[in-house]
Design an enzyme around this catalytic site. Structure first.
Site, PDB file in Angstrom:
ATOM      1  N   ALA C 238       0.823  -1.211   0.000  1.00 54.53           N
ATOM      2  CA  ALA C 238       0.000   0.000   0.000  1.00 54.53           C
ATOM      3  C   ALA C 238       0.864   1.272   0.000  1.00 54.53           C
ATOM      4  CB  ALA C 238      -0.938  -0.022   1.203  1.00 54.53           C
ATOM      5  N   HIS C 239       0.216   2.385  -0.053  1.00 57.26           N
ATOM      6  CA  HIS C 239       0.928   3.660  -0.186  1.00 57.26           C
ATOM      7  C   HIS C 239       1.791   3.983   1.037  1.00 57.26           C
ATOM      8  CE1 HIS C 239      -2.932   6.037   1.161  1.00 57.26           C
ATOM      9  NE2 HIS C 239      -2.667   5.051   1.979  1.00 57.26           N
ATOM     10  N   ASN C 240       2.907   4.583   0.764  1.00 53.89           N
ATOM     11  CA  ASN C 240       3.826   5.101   1.789  1.00 53.89           C
ATOM     12  C   ASN C 240       4.639   4.011   2.492  1.00 53.89           C
ATOM     13  OD1 ASN C 240       2.382   7.536   1.267  1.00 53.89           O
ATOM     14  ND2 ASN C 240       0.922   6.970   2.843  1.00 53.89           N
TER      15      ASN C 240
END
Lengths: 346, 346, 346
Positions: C238-240
């Protein structure tokens, strides 16, 4: 990306109120810790309120009544939402329409809205309808007879199979598959006979579908994802499912055939849901849970099989120490045997 | 889709027997509840037998000896299978061959069967062989040296990598990947050296592969999916696996390297299987289970790690009430301490 | 593929030592059991040492000091690694550069390295930079502004979205998606407002990404996969997130937003990791585990929720027999009631 805005302009855009210098100008957003004076930052979590005193930001988005520590502030009811809206304002440029680009492939009888963009290598099948301002990226394949509303984006290599219907303002991430055949077979004694899947998928408005997510077409009628629902990457939605409005399906969730999921439901990562059941509105299911039967609305659940969340937490606390519990029972058995033997002698 | 058939014609097609008006005509199928007089419906589950009395359908498919409530009936041994076959008869039109369409890309030395269809944007690599009546949809990429049998459908944006072999009457849903490199690395002390994956994938006849499913090529030899096996969406089959005949792998199942799965096995949704083990014939594994070691044939299993299904059900019933069990043990400890103290005083 | 090599040549290539006939020639590799005299085989697991006596191979790769049973041997410190290197030597031909092939589509302002190959139907967006010897397969879509290093392979129908950066010697399997939008929404009371995801994904050198795996771009900054990390099929990052060096993420693993995973970590199949936590270096997590909070380095964990691996094993042994434990407790309750009653009477 170098536009600057006054706090007054931003407050008007957000429906908020400036406390401090309305003429202060900012040109973007940054975190509380690292923002410089030409940036606006935001305080969403009261836990970090003291950081406002130290931020170098030119202004802070915060809830009404928060301590400003002498900073310029825009007071808004929902600072996190305001932050998201300013991200859009400062950083997202409207897509300049590019028309049907060379090496895109458009079938016969296609209806194209205004200001669309169809990138090289995109395939739009016969009798497809595309709304205004749609963007179809390279390698996306839209089978015959599909209808897509206005302002919808279909990313690269996504596939939408025949006759499916996509609403307005939908976003379909790369590699997603809408309308694959449902997994339906009739046993014929020794083998499996494929049951034709002649239904479709319907995505209502404002639905977003993650990368490589799969939504199977219904056997006979419609697999339906209602307005505003967001689906993360690598999710499986089987044939004949109906998913409510404003529901969140996180990554790698799997929903079996003919399940009904309510409105404002959140299924977190890797949750699995059995077929032919109903999940009520406002349900939250914890990560990796397995849902074998219907769930009452307005509650949280976890576990395989899923229990009410608090009950599951308590059971798991015991599971972690089960060997100790077993030892306790063994010790009790020994003590009782001793007591019994003692009493027998008396 | 507007063809009509007499019950006599349908009974002959299905190998069934008409009870009632052989000359009655129907033009399609519908559910018991909503069918009109020009449709035929079916009763597969005896639980719904009483609905036959109320259906508006022109005829009902049911098992021999069922109560007809005065309806026209076609008696067949397997009404669900008959329903599936009539769906095909009424609603599935044979794919009209379209040949190599403009903007399809065909390599050198390709052998094409008769009556094939290769859609715009499909890529067929060098020295590929395609059987008769194959359909290769837009964006599908067939690497060099692949062989595909007759009547096989490869949907949009599926990928079949070099030298893999696909049988007759296979269906590969959009985005599926056949023949990706197996996940094999040799630790060199600090990092990982990629082990060349020089084997292939073989799909035998009548195998169906779901959307965005991945089947890795073998390290040295063959990853094999045998005749008639059906694989749902988002399934992972690692290198060197061998999957038997007429087996069902439901959505999001993951099978680790070199596992062997028998015939007529069903792995339900999100099951995980460890590598280098054997799952016997006719095994059923419950949803979300984890299989760490080989499973004996002709049985059902569930849980992480997997237990015999009934044992797992009993254990899970206790898990749901573990806090109570713990309280019982604590209460027992207290009582025994009291008894011991009482006896010590005596 | 018909090149032959002397054992002397191979020993020099591997940094090993020949015991036996240095002039013996082999032309490939085969397993211990089936190798003929023109093949070299390997002994990696001491368990199979006795098979060396019976192999028909012309030579055996083994650790120094192993029993040769009169065979020609190349002694190497890591026979499995040596086997992998010889596989590469014998079976992997360097990719002959094919340039920009017809029907590939190249945007404006693209910088192409030397000896590249861009296959028909590949799409390279505006202002993309491709290093030397890159191979972009058919149907791969590289959005605008992407940078790719030297010797990187992007397989068919993979997608790399705008501005992401890919290192040297990376391999991206078919259908993988790099840089899809992170799953970020701000609740606005009743619905969800999409938060623009304006960051990117960075893959450092020697990173390999499996088929249909998805890596979301960061909300603001970078989703980072560090040097040497290998990611299997159908994984969600997922993001980050930040994933360390030389880490292995097996198939169907899911990692939630902003998680940090250390170096030399192994997450086995179907593991799920919650967001905003840290997994220390050298951690191993067992298949299907769920990680709800940070994990200390240099240890193994299993279970949902994850426990130290040995603790989990012990707990699961009790879970399998929980109904017996419950019966024991019921029996104890009965006995104690009897004892109490007996004592009361005395």
């Amino acid at each position: 990306m170098q536009q600057t805005k006054t706090l007054k302009e931003l407050a008007e855009y957000l429906g908020g109120t400036v406390q401090g210098d309305e003429a202060c100008r900012v040109n973007g957003l940054a975190p509380l810790e690292s923002a410089a004076g030409d940036k606006i930052t935001f305080l969403a979590n009261p836990k970090y309120a003291s950081k406002v005193a130290e931020t170098g930001a030119g202004a802070v988005l915060m809830s009404p009544g928060g301590e400003a520590y002498g900073r310029n502030v825009i007071e808004v009811g929902n600072p996190y939402l305001a932050f998201a809206k300013l991200l859009t304002l400062f950083y997202v440029q409207p897509h300049a329409p590019r028309g049907v680009m060379p090496e895109a492939c458009i079938g016969i009888g296609v209806l194209l809205g205004e200001d669309i963009s169809i990138y090289p290598g995109a395939i739009v099948g016969d009798h497809v309808t595309l709304g205004d301002r749609c963007v179809i990226h390279s390698g996306a394949v839209i089978y015959a007879g599909v209808t897509i509303g206005d302002d919808t984006i279909v990313h690269a290599n996504a596939v939408i199979r025949e006759r499916c219907r996509i609403g307005n303002r939908c976003v379909i991430q790369p590699g997603a598959v809408i309308g694959s055949d449902g997994f339906g077979y009739a046993p014929d004694g020794s083998s499996y006979y494929p049951i034709p899947q002649i239904g479709i998928v319907v995505l209502e408005d404002d639905v977003e579908i993650g990368a490589n997510t799969c939504i199977d077409r219904a056997a006979l009628e419609v697999t339906l994802i209602k307005r505003g629902t967001k689906v993360d990457n690598l999710v499986q939605i089987a044939h004949n499912c109906q998913i409510g409005e404003d529901t969140m399906l996180c990554s790698q969730v799997g929903i079996s055939g003919s399940a009904r999921v309510g409105n404002h439901v959140t299924l977190t990562g890797q949750v699995g849901v059995a077929g032919h059941l109903t999940i009520g509105d406002n349900v939250m299911v914890g990560a990796k849970s397995g849902v074998p039967s219907s769930l009452e609305p307005n509650a949280g659940y976890s576990g395989i099989p899923a229990l009410p969340h608090k009950q599951w937490l308590k059971s798991m606390a015991v599971v972690a120490n089960l060997p100790d519990l077993k030892k306790s029972v063994t010790a009790l058995e020994k003590k009782i045997a001793e007591l019994e033997s003692k009493l027998a002698k008396e």
